[in-house]
Scaffold this motif. Structure first.
Motif, PDB file in Angstrom:
ATOM      1  N   TYR A   1      12.531 -12.060 -45.879  1.00  0.00           N
ATOM      2  CA  TYR A   1      11.891 -10.990 -46.647  1.00  0.00           C
ATOM      3  C   TYR A   1      12.173 -11.211 -48.136  1.00  0.00           C
ATOM      4  N   THR A   2      11.108 -11.161 -48.950  1.00  0.00           N
ATOM      5  CA  THR A   2      11.277 -11.445 -50.377  1.00  0.00           C
ATOM      6  C   THR A   2      10.399 -10.530 -51.215  1.00  0.00           C
ATOM      7  N   SER A   3      10.458 -10.751 -52.511  1.00  0.00           N
ATOM      8  CA  SER A   3       9.712  -9.922 -53.456  1.00  0.00           C
ATOM      9  C   SER A   3       8.206 -10.179 -53.380  1.00  0.00           C
ATOM     10  N   LEU A   4       7.418  -9.121 -53.600  1.00  0.00           N
ATOM     11  CA  LEU A   4       5.959  -9.283 -53.652  1.00  0.00           C
ATOM     12  C   LEU A   4       5.508  -9.718 -55.049  1.00  0.00           C
ATOM     13  N   SER A   5       6.409  -9.656 -56.013  1.00  0.00           N
ATOM     14  CA  SER A   5       6.019  -9.997 -57.396  1.00  0.00           C
ATOM     15  C   SER A   5       6.877 -11.145 -57.910  1.00  0.00           C
ATOM     16  N   LYS A   6       6.436 -11.709 -59.020  1.00  0.00           N
ATOM     17  CA  LYS A   6       7.219 -12.769 -59.686  1.00  0.00           C
ATOM     18  C   LYS A   6       7.264 -12.455 -61.172  1.00  0.00           C
ATOM     19  N   TRP A   7       8.411 -12.705 -61.795  1.00  0.00           N
ATOM     20  CA  TRP A   7       8.572 -12.470 -63.240  1.00  0.00           C
ATOM     21  C   TRP A   7       9.159 -13.706 -63.877  1.00  0.00           C
ATOM     22  N   TRP A   8       8.579 -14.130 -65.018  1.00  0.00           N
ATOM     23  CA  TRP A   8       9.112 -15.299 -65.714  1.00  0.00           C
ATOM     24  C   TRP A   8       8.829 -15.189 -67.211  1.00  0.00           C
ATOM     25  N   GLN A   9       9.528 -16.055 -67.950  1.00  0.00           N
ATOM     26  CA  GLN A   9       9.333 -16.102 -69.405  1.00  0.00           C
ATOM     27  C   GLN A   9       8.390 -17.255 -69.698  1.00  0.00           C
ATOM     28  N   ASP A  10       7.354 -17.018 -70.504  1.00  0.00           N
ATOM     29  CA  ASP A  10       6.421 -18.117 -70.786  1.00  0.00           C
ATOM     30  C   ASP A  10       6.915 -18.942 -71.979  1.00  0.00           C
ATOM     31  N   ASP A  11       6.147 -19.971 -72.318  1.00  0.00           N
ATOM     32  CA  ASP A  11       6.592 -20.902 -73.358  1.00  0.00           C
ATOM     33  C   ASP A  11       6.733 -20.227 -74.718  1.00  0.00           C
ATOM     34  N   ASP A  12       6.033 -19.098 -74.902  1.00  0.00           N
ATOM     35  CA  ASP A  12       6.138 -18.382 -76.184  1.00  0.00           C
ATOM     36  C   ASP A  12       7.254 -17.342 -76.164  1.00  0.00           C
ATOM     37  N   GLY A  13       8.023 -17.300 -75.081  1.00  0.00           N
ATOM     38  CA  GLY A  13       9.136 -16.350 -75.006  1.00  0.00           C
ATOM     39  C   GLY A  13       8.711 -14.974 -74.510  1.00  0.00           C
ATOM     40  N   ASN A  14       7.445 -14.819 -74.117  1.00  0.00           N
ATOM     41  CA  ASN A  14       6.969 -13.510 -73.643  1.00  0.00           C
ATOM     42  C   ASN A  14       7.188 -13.365 -72.143  1.00  0.00           C
ATOM     43  N   LEU A  15       7.116 -12.110 -71.691  1.00  0.00           N
ATOM     44  CA  LEU A  15       7.316 -11.841 -70.261  1.00  0.00           C
ATOM     45  C   LEU A  15       5.986 -11.938 -69.531  1.00  0.00           C
ATOM     46  N   ARG A  16       5.997 -12.604 -68.388  1.00  0.00           N
ATOM     47  CA  ARG A  16       4.804 -12.653 -67.537  1.00  0.00           C
ATOM     48  C   ARG A  16       5.171 -12.226 -66.130  1.00  0.00           C
ATOM     49  N   GLY A  17       4.242 -11.511 -65.508  1.00  0.00           N
ATOM     50  CA  GLY A  17       4.461 -11.085 -64.133  1.00  0.00           C
ATOM     51  C   GLY A  17       3.203 -11.262 -63.325  1.00  0.00           C
ATOM     52  N   SER A  18       3.386 -11.483 -62.027  1.00  0.00           N
ATOM     53  CA  SER A  18       2.224 -11.575 -61.142  1.00  0.00           C
ATOM     54  C   SER A  18       2.587 -10.972 -59.801  1.00  0.00           C
ATOM     55  N   ILE A  19       1.560 -10.580 -59.078  1.00  0.00           N
ATOM     56  CA  ILE A  19       1.761  -9.990 -57.750  1.00  0.00           C
ATOM     57  C   ILE A  19       0.617 -10.432 -56.854  1.00  0.00           C
ATOM     58  N   GLU A  20       0.933 -10.585 -55.580  1.00  0.00           N
ATOM     59  CA  GLU A  20      -0.108 -10.881 -54.588  1.00  0.00           C
ATOM     60  C   GLU A  20       0.299 -10.188 -53.304  1.00  0.00           C
ATOM     61  N   LEU A  21      -0.631  -9.486 -52.700  1.00  0.00           N
ATOM     62  CA  LEU A  21      -0.342  -8.863 -51.399  1.00  0.00           C
ATOM     63  C   LEU A  21      -1.641  -8.539 -50.682  1.00  0.00           C
ATOM     64  N   PRO A  22      -1.559  -8.382 -49.356  1.00  0.00           N
ATOM     65  CA  PRO A  22      -2.765  -7.989 -48.619  1.00  0.00           C
ATOM     66  C   PRO A  22      -3.081  -6.532 -48.916  1.00  0.00           C
ATOM     67  N   LEU A  23      -4.349  -6.241 -49.182  1.00  0.00           N
ATOM     68  CA  LEU A  23      -4.739  -4.853 -49.486  1.00  0.00           C
ATOM     69  C   LEU A  23      -6.086  -4.565 -48.819  1.00  0.00           C
ATOM     70  N   ALA A  24      -6.015  -4.104 -47.586  1.00  0.00           N
ATOM     71  CA  ALA A  24      -7.246  -3.784 -46.844  1.00  0.00           C
ATOM     72  C   ALA A  24      -7.619  -2.337 -47.133  1.00  0.00           C
ATOM     73  N   LEU A  25      -8.492  -2.173 -48.123  1.00  0.00           N
ATOM     74  CA  LEU A  25      -8.874  -0.827 -48.559  1.00  0.00           C
ATOM     75  C   LEU A  25     -10.379  -0.657 -48.421  1.00  0.00           C
ATOM     76  N   GLY A  26     -10.783   0.595 -48.276  1.00  0.00           N
ATOM     77  CA  GLY A  26     -12.214   0.867 -48.179  1.00  0.00           C
ATOM     78  C   GLY A  26     -12.650   1.873 -49.217  1.00  0.00           C
ATOM     79  N   THR A  27     -13.929   1.774 -49.573  1.00  0.00           N
ATOM     80  CA  THR A  27     -14.526   2.823 -50.414  1.00  0.00           C
ATOM     81  C   THR A  27     -15.629   3.545 -49.639  1.00  0.00           C
ATOM     82  N   VAL A  28     -15.871   3.093 -48.427  1.00  0.00           N
ATOM     83  CA  VAL A  28     -16.783   3.812 -47.532  1.00  0.00           C
ATOM     84  C   VAL A  28     -16.065   3.969 -46.201  1.00  0.00           C
TER      85      VAL A  28
END
Ligand code: MEV
Length: 437
Positions: A301-328
């Motif tokens: 079991y691990t994190s759904l997101s990732k956080w890292w520092q980019d080459d310019d020293g800024n913070l970057r984050g990303s996330i990926e997960l299954p999302l089965a959603l409906g609008t109807v």
């Protein structure tokens, strides 16, 4: 007209003013506004048609998160949640991401998985071959019961076979039907399709079908979000931007490597996602189970997101997960507040909704780990706690903020102190001296 979701001081406005801003944003009628305010909305009769043994309605606070800029478009995001601080935290985090240009997102086609458990075949691999060589027929059969989803361009896309040789009940073959459910969450469609396929599979293989049900591990239907926050936007009086980036990255890595921390980290992510899922009338248990199973896909079991520092020293984050959603379908259209939530989001697309949820999860996560990695979570929580104590002690209107201020200044946030302050302030308001003022 395109509005901005950056509404400074939104939280300081009265509930009525906030509701009016949102009503204008979404073009809501006065009847629809009344629904949001809880004056109409889901009634007992509708509840009686939704579930068995209904005895009433259970309400939750509904808020909107501000500041979200997703793929260059502004969003106000409706969230139904009982937990204090979530709305403030996520809006604040979205403001920080906005300084880095907002979020970019993507998502998969809305493919659901339906499972069929096949038992009692002489040879699992021979049965698998029989199914694969009849794939076209099985896909056509699944489409034949697809109804309006097929008319809207969805339908059966593929069939996978998964032999399981060792189990407590011997070998079995698991058959996956991959079915595009378009803007529906699709539970009914996929369950109908696998139930329809079961007798065909028994005839083809000579086996016996046991379960026929969707999988909530919807890993063919993922959403992703990514964003950047300039390091200087994270600086406060107490910490430099550079140190804040480092501390947040350290917090993210902690969740990547430790399941105890990952569970809490992901809970914070789901604080945001669930609130949107609930507000839009979707099945949050399905989303929860899918998210956590996905987080454990590697065996740890691990994190759904990732956080890292980019080459310019800024913070970057990303996330990926299954999302089965409906609008109807489902409660999205039956629950009056759910359809209004979709109006506030200005989307009728299930994929867009899933991408919005992914950004909310990422922003909520940032807010939590930033607080944890800098001032600690209790700082913000205690202010909200103080508000609740002030109200519980009998304060109302402007007195709530005064009691909160005084308790915070004294560092004495307790119900007893709130009660004595309410008494003192009420007495001073009603004393002859203040009446003469
Ligand atoms: C509280 O509801 C959520 C947090 O515990 C999440 C986290 O620890 O990342 C603050």
């Amino acid at each position: 007209m395109e509005h901005s979701s950056r509404i400074p001081g939104f939280y300081k406005r009265s509930l009525a003013e906030r509701a009016a801003i949102v009503a204008q944003w979404a073009g809501l009628s006065s009847q629809e506004q009344a629904t949001l305010l809880g004056m109409s909305g889901l009634n007992a009769q509708q509840a009686d048609n939704m579930i068995e043994n209904a005895i009433g309605i259970y309400a939750l606070p509904l808020g909107v998160a501000t500041n979200f800029l997703i793929n260059g478009r502004d969003y106000l995001i409706p969230m139904a949640i009982e937990e204090p601080s979530v709305l403030a935290a996520v809006s604040n985090a979205a403001r920080l991401f906005r300084e880095g240009g907002g979020f970019t997102t993507s998502s998969d086609e809305p493919i659901m998985i339906g499972q069929i458990q096949l038992l009692d075949v002489e040879n699992v691999y021979v049965a698998a071959g029989q199914i694969i060589s009849n794939k076209a027929m099985l896909l056509a059969e699944a489409d034949s019961v697809g109804g309006s989803i097929v008319k809207h361009g969805g339908g059966a896309r593929d069939i996978d076979v998964r032999p399981i040789m060792n189990s407590a009940i011997g070998p079995m073959l698991i058959i996956h039907l991959l079915f595009d459910t378009r803007d529906a969450m699709g539970a009914n469609a996929i369950n109908t399709a696998v139930e329809h396929l079961a007798p065909h599979i028994e005839t083809l293989t000579g086996g016996r079908v046991n379960l026929r049900i969707l999988s909530n591990l919807t890993d063919q239907r993922k959403a992703r979000a990514e964003g950047m926050i300039p390091a200087q936007a994270l600086a406060t009086d107490a910490i430099s931007g550079e140190d804040a980036v480092r501390a947040i990255v350290e917090a993210g890595v902690f969740a990547e490597v430790d399941p105890y921390r990952a569970t809490t980290h992901n809970k914070g992510i789901m604080n945001g996602i669930d609130a949107v899922v609930i507000a839009t009338g979707n099945d949050w248990r399905a989303i929860e189970s899918g998210a956590h199973a996905y987080a454990a896909r590697s065996g740890q079991y691990t994190s759904l997101s990732k956080w890292w520092q980019d080459d310019d020293g800024n913070l970057r984050g990303s996330i990926e997960l299954p999302l089965a959603l409906g609008t109807v379908g489902g409660a999205t259209r039956v629950h009056p507040s759910a359809s209004l939530a979709l109006r506030i989001l200005k989307t009728q697309s299930a994929r867009e909704l899933s991408e919005v949820c992914a950004t909310v999860g990422l922003a909520q996560n940032l807010a939590a780990i930033r607080a944890l990695a800098t001032e600690g979570i209790q700082h913000g929580h205690m202010r909200m706690h103080a508000r609740q104590l002030a109200v519980a002690a009998g304060a109302s209107g402007a007195m709530v903020s005064r009691v909160v201020e005084m308790m915070t200044r004294e560092g004495n946030i307790r119900l007893e102190r709130a009660k004595s302050l309410v008494l003192e302030l009420s007495e001073s308001i009603h004393s002859p001296a203040s009446a003469a003022d």
